[in-house]
Enzyme design. Sequence first.
Site, PDB file in Angstrom:
ATOM      1  CG  PHE A   1      -0.370   0.214   2.540  1.00 46.35           C
ATOM      2  CD1 PHE A   1       0.316  -0.805   3.180  1.00 46.35           C
ATOM      3  CD2 PHE A   1      -0.486   1.425   3.187  1.00 46.35           C
ATOM      4  CE1 PHE A   1       0.868  -0.615   4.442  1.00 46.35           C
ATOM      5  CE2 PHE A   1       0.057   1.634   4.449  1.00 46.35           C
ATOM      6  CZ  PHE A   1       0.737   0.603   5.074  1.00 46.35           C
TER       7      PHE A   1
ATOM      8  CB  VAL B   1       8.476  -2.667   0.131  1.00 45.68           C
ATOM      9  CG1 VAL B   1       9.602  -2.365  -0.852  1.00 45.68           C
ATOM     10  CG2 VAL B   1       8.503  -4.137   0.519  1.00 45.68           C
ATOM     11  CE  LYS B   2       3.044   2.986   3.284  1.00 44.55           C
ATOM     12  NZ  LYS B   2       3.249   3.375   4.686  1.00 44.55           N
ATOM     13  CB  VAL B   3       4.481  -5.903   2.878  1.00 41.30           C
ATOM     14  CG1 VAL B   3       3.609  -7.154   2.869  1.00 41.30           C
ATOM     15  CG2 VAL B   3       5.476  -5.940   1.735  1.00 41.30           C
TER      16      VAL B   3
ATOM     17  CE1 TYR C   1       3.100   0.681   8.201  1.00 41.80           C
ATOM     18  CE2 TYR C   1       3.584  -0.973   6.537  1.00 41.80           C
ATOM     19  CZ  TYR C   1       3.756   0.299   7.037  1.00 41.80           C
ATOM     20  OH  TYR C   1       4.594   1.182   6.412  1.00 41.80           O
TER      21      TYR C   1
END
Length: 304
Positions: free
Chosen positions: A33, A153-155, A159
Amino acid sequence: MPPYAYFKKKYMPLSDAKLGLMTHCLHYGTAVFEGIRGNWNSARKQIYLFRLKEHYERLFNGCRVMKIAIPYSVDELCRITVEVVAKSGLKEDVYVRPVAYKSSEALGVRLHGLEDDFFAFVIPWGPYLDMETCRCGVSSWRRPDNSSAPSQVKVTGLYVNSALAKTEAIENGFDEAILLTQDGHVSEGSGENIFLVIDGKLVTPPTYHNILNGITRQTVITLAKQELGIETIERPVDRSELYTARECFLTGTATHVAPISEIDHRKVGNGGVGELTKKLQKLYFDVIRGKNAKYIGWCTPVYK
Ligand SMILES: Cc1ncc(COP(=O)(O)O)c(C=O)c1O
């Protein structure tokens, strides 16, 4: 005006966009994202999307890691984003959440043999943290090492680490968490990068300390150098340096540039907003609202 979405190749009100219960990414965190801000300029009656292209280039890097074949180019995603915000008709600060995801309705933990898709939506969203005070605590949760999960990276699945740290911080009476690396160096906040002011220079943890290399981080480094002549040193940062730095602040798309007033019950400086932090905040807010002609190339206008 309703929040708006782009979903399954159509624009629609956000409330009409629904995913099935078996969608793969919901079970295994197999999505990438972004968070993109659109900043309202009241004088020009315009929303400026900040560093749109850079956000989508980072999304594509995440997709490479996660084997998500996104059915669009960076330019197409930029156009879709402008369109979804324009269709919302919003006239305030907004936040766009694009997601590239494993869209098959199928169980089984893996990356291969699944379909991929992309959606994005826009909502009104003001500041994420207070712009004057932020009490931070060093978390008992460590930032995942890149050898365990791709922390650069924004996995979405990653989160869970940020969520654990953030709630622990709030339950301990702080506003935000600072996470250390596996070997005990300062990494970053739960959704922000961190800067310290030491001997009049900016110091920030390096990319190899499992930080997300924030677009706001890169923006602040550039503005400090080009506008204030201040270098940023990217180097390992020890925990105790957090307690002795003259100023500290957090950077992020949601957060902007937010001063840290206290860390682990020790005041940072005199507990107020430091001089350099104040200057960078002012520069940054002018730039993101399209008020600084020199950096207007970073701002994509939404309305014709
Ligand atoms: C873990 C983490 N670190 C740092 C950042 C800051 O990155 P950016 O400035 O690109 O928003 C974010 C937000 O995207 C984040 O989620």
